[in-house]
Scaffold this active site. Structure first.
Site, mmCIF file in Angstrom:
data_model
loop_
_atom_site.group_PDB
_atom_site.id
_atom_site.type_symbol
_atom_site.label_atom_id
_atom_site.label_comp_id
_atom_site.label_asym_id
_atom_site.label_seq_id
_atom_site.Cartn_x
_atom_site.Cartn_y
_atom_site.Cartn_z
ATOM 1 N N ILE A 18 0.362 9.399 8.522
ATOM 2 C CA ILE A 18 -0.310 8.510 9.471
ATOM 3 C C ILE A 18 0.031 7.057 9.176
ATOM 4 O O ILE A 18 0.490 6.714 8.081
ATOM 5 C CB ILE A 18 -1.840 8.702 9.435
ATOM 6 C CG1 ILE A 18 -2.399 8.388 8.036
ATOM 7 C CG2 ILE A 18 -2.218 10.101 9.878
ATOM 8 C CD1 ILE A 18 -3.921 8.402 7.957
ATOM 9 N N HIS A 47 0.988 8.170 3.804
ATOM 10 C CA HIS A 47 1.705 7.431 4.842
ATOM 11 C C HIS A 47 3.216 7.696 4.804
ATOM 12 O O HIS A 47 3.951 7.146 5.628
ATOM 13 C CB HIS A 47 1.438 5.935 4.698
ATOM 14 C CG HIS A 47 -0.011 5.587 4.730
ATOM 15 N ND1 HIS A 47 -0.804 5.800 5.831
ATOM 16 C CD2 HIS A 47 -0.829 5.042 3.783
ATOM 17 C CE1 HIS A 47 -2.039 5.414 5.572
ATOM 18 N NE2 HIS A 47 -2.079 4.948 4.332
ATOM 19 N N ASP A 79 0.854 -1.186 0.000
ATOM 20 C CA ASP A 79 0.000 0.000 0.000
ATOM 21 C C ASP A 79 0.891 1.237 0.000
ATOM 22 O O ASP A 79 1.400 1.659 1.038
ATOM 23 C CB ASP A 79 -0.919 -0.001 1.225
ATOM 24 C CG ASP A 79 -1.926 1.142 1.191
ATOM 25 O OD1 ASP A 79 -1.762 2.058 0.358
ATOM 26 O OD2 ASP A 79 -2.872 1.125 1.990
ATOM 27 N N GLY A 101 -4.211 2.117 8.100
ATOM 28 C CA GLY A 101 -5.253 1.480 8.894
ATOM 29 C C GLY A 101 -5.049 -0.020 8.999
ATOM 30 O O GLY A 101 -5.276 -0.619 10.053
#
Length: 285
Positions: free
Chosen positions: A207, A192, A187, A210
């Site tokens: 961040i 990110h 991903d 998830g």
């Protein structure tokens, strides 16, 4: 968002041959290996007797950044991961090839300025036998795409967390570089890694994925309810409620009712719940 183009979108089957490196890198990405002499961690990080960590099913045959396709007109910078679930029909194994197929299940339009929700399913099959080994569902919150139309108005009801005190709690730390490691499992969303794009998306800095947070919570469920035996985990589902920043500590509260596990996770440093309504089905240890 162009609803018609989205529903017409063709997702070609994606093959993924799981190498030992794939599985070890994934495990390191969710923080396994912080106790490098623990055999319960080495089973996922050392090639001798290597096992695939269950939540890796979420990233096998990952469809990549398809939401950036101009044809579907999704405001992808404002996309957030809403929910994720995976069901294990047979354990994944290293040195085997799997085929992922994808489909859009539904879209809920919350209205102009209120966003939309997109529901997607992935099925993983063993290429050689065509056996279904895992079913993965993802819910995406499209914060910039409300008012574009939908296919349904009914959203799944979240799993209720018991009102009693949790039976146990599992506290796990994340590395400051966790997102940079985890993205190597497939991903590559730049929020990110890229500080400027993360700020444009409304975050103070990049961040954590998830699915990486989900992996940490899966570790907590395995450690507290399965004696770290991956073959005992049948399914797991979470709802994302807040982002995690790399380097933060995640505490997962766990409730056990026979084969049903309820859980939620919070960031210790900010006392913010980041995963809620967690539900897992486990076998007997």
């Amino acid at each position: 968002m162009n609803l018609k183009k989205l529903l017409e979108k063709n997702f070609p089957p994606l093959e993924h041959h799981i190498t030992p490196r794939d599985s070890m890198l994934y495990a390191l990405g969710i923080g396994i290996g912080d106790a490098p002499c623990d055999p319960k961690q080495l089973q996922f990080t050392y090639e001798s007797g290597l096992k695939v960590f269950p939540s890796q099913a979420n990233v096998i045959s990952h469809p990549g950044g398809w939401v950036q396709d101009p044809a579907v007109e999704i405001d992808w910078i404002k996309l957030l991961h809403g929910e994720q679930s995976f069901e294990i029909h047979a354990p994944l194994q290293v040195n085997k090839t799997y085929v992922g197929t994808f489909r859009i299940i539904d879209v809920i339009d919350k209205g102009v300025g209120k966003g939309a929700m997109l529901f997607m399913e992935k099925q993983l099959r063993d290429k050689e036998s065509n056996e279904l080994v895992s079913t993965v569902t993802s819910t995406y919150v499209l914060r910039g795409d409300g008012g574009s139309g939908g296919t349904t108005t009914t959203a799944p009801v979240p799993h209720p967390i018991p009102e009693r005190a949790p039976d146990t709690e599992c506290v796990l730390s994340t590395l400051p570089q966790a997102a940079l490691i985890y993205r190597l499992s497939g991903d590559y969303n730049p929020i990110h890694a890229d500080p400027e794009l993360a700020r444009k998306a409304g975050f103070e800095r990049p961040i954590l994925h998830g699915l990486c947070t989900l992996g940490v919570a899966t570790r907590a469920v395995l450690d507290t309810c399965c004696d770290s035996r991956p073959e005992l985990l049948r399914s797991l589902k979470v709802r994302y409620s807040a982002p995690v920043y790399p380097g933060e500590t995640i505490a997962t509260e766990v409730w056990r009712d026979k084969d049903i596990v309820s859980f939620r996770s919070r960031v210790v440093e900010r006392n913010v719940v980041v995963l809620n309504h967690g539900h897992a089905i486990v076998g007997q240890a």
